[in-house]
Each structure stands twice: as C-alpha cells, then as structure tokens.
Design an enzyme around this catalytic site. Structure first.
Site, PDB file in Angstrom:
ATOM      1  N   GLU A  35       0.868  -1.178   0.000  1.00 22.53           N
ATOM      2  CA  GLU A  35       0.000   0.000   0.000  1.00 22.53           C
ATOM      3  C   GLU A  35       0.899   1.220   0.000  1.00 22.53           C
ATOM      4  OE1 GLU A  35      -3.193   0.628   2.715  1.00 22.53           O
ATOM      5  OE2 GLU A  35      -4.091  -1.325   2.354  1.00 22.53           O
ATOM      6  N   HIS A  89      -4.478   6.838  -0.307  1.00 26.06           N
ATOM      7  CA  HIS A  89      -3.727   5.595  -0.150  1.00 26.06           C
ATOM      8  C   HIS A  89      -4.269   4.577  -1.134  1.00 26.06           C
ATOM      9  CE1 HIS A  89      -7.100   4.407   2.500  1.00 26.06           C
ATOM     10  NE2 HIS A  89      -6.684   3.145   2.418  1.00 26.06           N
ATOM     11  N   HIS A  91      -5.295   0.610  -2.424  1.00 26.30           N
ATOM     12  CA  HIS A  91      -5.747  -0.732  -2.079  1.00 26.30           C
ATOM     13  C   HIS A  91      -5.289  -1.634  -3.223  1.00 26.30           C
ATOM     14  CE1 HIS A  91      -9.306   0.361   0.827  1.00 26.30           C
ATOM     15  NE2 HIS A  91      -8.117   0.578   1.341  1.00 26.30           N
ATOM     16  N   ASP A 102      -9.523   1.276   7.784  1.00 28.00           N
ATOM     17  CA  ASP A 102      -9.546   2.710   7.476  1.00 28.00           C
ATOM     18  C   ASP A 102     -10.460   3.460   8.447  1.00 28.00           C
ATOM     19  OD1 ASP A 102      -7.805   2.490   5.320  1.00 28.00           O
ATOM     20  OD2 ASP A 102      -9.432   2.082   3.916  1.00 28.00           O
TER      21      ASP A 102
HETATM   22 ZN   LIG Z   1      -7.535   1.481   3.073  1.00 30.53          ZN
END
Ligand SMILES: [Zn+2]
Length: 154
Positions: A35, A89, A91, A102
């Site tokens: 990530e 961010h 995935h 999250d």
């Molecule tokens: Zn996430």
C-alpha cells in the site's frame, strides 16, 4: 436549510488536475503490492500539488504516512498559504472503498480520503469522508490541464 445541487457539488467536489491524478495513480502502481500513501495539497477542495509519502508500515494491507514527510509537506504547504486537501492511499488488492481498518484508524478527521484501487484492469479512484462508524462518498472531478503540477517533496 436545503442547499441547491449546484451549491452542494460546489462545496463537496474534489477538483484534481489530471497530471496530479496521473502522478498519484503512478505512485500507487510503483509501490504495489505494498500500500502507498500521500497527500494532495491546495485550498478548499481544489488540489494544486502532490506529495507522495513513504508508507512507514511497508505493508500490503496497512499504511501509515512517515511522520517526518508529513511534517515536511505541512510546512511546505503552509509556507505558501495552502493546506492538505486530501489524503490518498492505495488498495492493491481491494476495492476503492474504505476498509474497516480505514474507519478504525482514522487519524485525519473530516479530511477527504482518496482510495486508489489496483484491483481491476484500470486503477479506480474514489474519495470518501470517514467517521468511526460510516463513510460517505465525495465526488471527484478530474480537471484537464496543460499546467505541470507543483513538484512535491517526495
Ligand atoms: Zn484502506
């Protein structure tokens, strides 16, 4: 008081210049399968700069922005009267919707959260407002532009 749809969109739509959107997606692809995370800077809901940040967790399912790099981005933005507009961010193997992690690890309050999913053929970019129990989508408008994005500190 009910606001018109125009007012609502005007207030909530994230405006992201196309080169910045492309740079953000490229950062996510570069870091996969880990990530990755970063910040979009600007004013209000208008993005004008891009700061890829190091994922201190170096994980495929978690992220935590490197604190030193977050501070550097804040200082740079404040120096020119700008601020964080959104945090992004990736995935790498999941949809572009907030995970339970999250929601649980929401350190940024109301700040729009962009999630870039690399699950499908084409990366998918969606934005969300999170609270501890729930989330709400924020529309994203990619603005075509010839202007180069402001260089980040990445
Ligand atoms: Zn996430």
């Amino acid at each position: 008081m009910r606001s018109s749809i125009f007012t609502m969109l005007h207030e909530t739509t994230l405006l992201i210049p196309a080169p910045i959107q492309a740079a953000m997606v490229a950062h996510c692809l570069r870091e996969a399968p880990l990530e990755c995370c970063g910040v979009l800077g600007g004013n209000g809901r208008t993005v004008d700069s891009f700061y890829p940040l190091r994922n201190a967790k170096q994980s495929e399912t978690r992220y935590e922005a490197d604190a030193t790099e977050v501070i550097r981005a804040v200082v740079e933005l404040r120096g020119r009267g700008a601020e964080f507009v959104a945090i992004y961010h990736s995935h790498p193997k999941w949809q572009a919707v907030p995970s339970q992690t999250d929601l649980n690890e929401n350190h940024y309050g109301d700040l729009p959260r962009i999630i870039v999913s690399l699950l499908g053929e084409t990366p998918e970019v969606r934005a969300w407002r999170l609270d501890p129990e729930n989330y709400e989508e924020i529309p994203v408008t990619v603005v075509p532009t010839q202007v180069e994005p402001t260089a980040g500190t990445g």
